[in-house]
Design an enzyme around this catalytic site. Sequence first.
Site, PDB file in Angstrom:
ATOM      1  N   ASP A 144       0.554  -0.920  -0.295  1.00 29.97           N
ATOM      2  CA  ASP A 144       0.091  -0.385   0.206  1.00 29.97           C
ATOM      3  C   ASP A 144       0.591   1.247  -0.043  1.00 29.97           C
ATOM      4  O   ASP A 144       0.618   2.080  -0.604  1.00 29.97           O
ATOM      5  CB  ASP A 144      -1.327   0.057   1.337  1.00 29.97           C
ATOM      6  CG  ASP A 144       0.098  -0.292   2.628  1.00 29.97           C
ATOM      7  OD1 ASP A 144       0.473  -1.260   2.218  1.00 29.97           O
ATOM      8  OD2 ASP A 144      -0.759  -0.071   3.999  1.00 29.97           O
ATOM      9  N   ASP A 162      -0.027  -1.865 -13.579  1.00 34.10           N
ATOM     10  CA  ASP A 162      -0.792  -1.091 -14.054  1.00 34.10           C
ATOM     11  C   ASP A 162      -1.241   0.569 -13.571  1.00 34.10           C
ATOM     12  O   ASP A 162      -1.700   1.667 -14.495  1.00 34.10           O
ATOM     13  CB  ASP A 162      -2.401  -1.251 -13.927  1.00 34.10           C
ATOM     14  CG  ASP A 162      -2.754  -2.090 -15.218  1.00 34.10           C
ATOM     15  OD1 ASP A 162      -1.935  -3.172 -15.488  1.00 34.10           O
ATOM     16  OD2 ASP A 162      -4.374  -3.014 -14.883  1.00 34.10           O
ATOM     17  N   ASP A 205       0.263  -7.749 -10.477  1.00 29.63           N
ATOM     18  CA  ASP A 205      -0.868  -7.199 -11.658  1.00 29.63           C
ATOM     19  C   ASP A 205      -1.292  -5.462 -11.595  1.00 29.63           C
ATOM     20  O   ASP A 205      -1.247  -5.005 -12.508  1.00 29.63           O
ATOM     21  CB  ASP A 205      -1.216  -7.857 -11.514  1.00 29.63           C
ATOM     22  CG  ASP A 205      -2.377  -8.121 -12.981  1.00 29.63           C
ATOM     23  OD1 ASP A 205      -2.038  -7.049 -13.947  1.00 29.63           O
ATOM     24  OD2 ASP A 205      -3.826  -8.378 -12.529  1.00 29.63           O
TER      25      ASP A 205
END
Length: 352
Positions: A215, A243, A239
């Site tokens: 995070d 992005d 993943d």
Amino acid sequence: MDLSLAVLSGDGIGPEITAATLHVVAAAERRFGLGLRLSEHPVGVAALAATGSTFPAETAAAIKAADGVILAPVDTYAYPAGQPNPSAIVRKSLDLFANIRPAVARLPAARRRAEIDLVMYRENTEGFYADRNMFDGSAEFLATEDVALAVRKITREASTRIAREAFRAAARRRGLVTAVHKANVLKRSDGLFLEAVRAVASEFPEVRLEEVIVDAMAAHLVRDAARFDVVVTTNMFGDILSDEAGELAGGLGLAPALNAGSDHAVAQAVHGSAPDIAGEGIANPAALILSAALLLRWLGERHATSALVDAAGAIEGAVDAALADPAAHTRDLGGTATTMVFAERVANALKD
């Protein structure tokens, strides 16, 4: 060299951006004399209509026999229940354990937003992904009709080999590996991942290792992406974060990826099949073109063939040259150029 590439055009915008990519690869072939043999094979919705399967046996055999694969996006949401996900099958059957995703700010607006030049090494065969964790069946199941459970798989072997690839890359780049984890909560699974990464770090004393909780990493990418060089992490974290990095670098239309193993590699853009714009000829093909360049470089290094490495660099430079001209920008970049207009600009730049 006489190398074969299997081409899987996928779903949605896949056939359009595949055609654009093959146009650029053909231009590279003419300039560098690469000796590539390309063959197309069915997957996805078109394969289902023709053969009854989204991943027919003929395609499975072709990718194993090929030296490399270009795989366009697939639309698994459109598949009937029980039909295979071509992307997952390719990664599992070829043991493509490293999902390599560079994020480079190629546009002035992106560079103003984030001076980003990193590459993410994402473990590709296990993690939270329910289709990659079991010998038979799915790692996601219903305990009752109101309770869904999923199993996360982390192994020392898989963590070690992705870490080693990341450290090798960092040794060629700026000498920093950032291991992203959630070991403060996932003490056993991410704890095992970190143990493996630290063990590999001892083999590369010239490379610095830092550890960042996932995070916090999401926030740091927004705040100061320039501080990162090579990032290594588990499957789902990689993943999601790749992005985010791709958007910071200019958008997913510019985000390439390579799925690599010990013996095979597959070029596959980060973005999806975008069925809402399929058939309109407006999709940005840059990500798949850049993915093909990554594949050519991987093949060139593997076979000690400088022409392939040179072609990869030339394609990347040609994409940058096309992006420097606003008239070549597709709709996602605020322009009006079509998919093939962009590809033609890249191909023309390759002539120089």
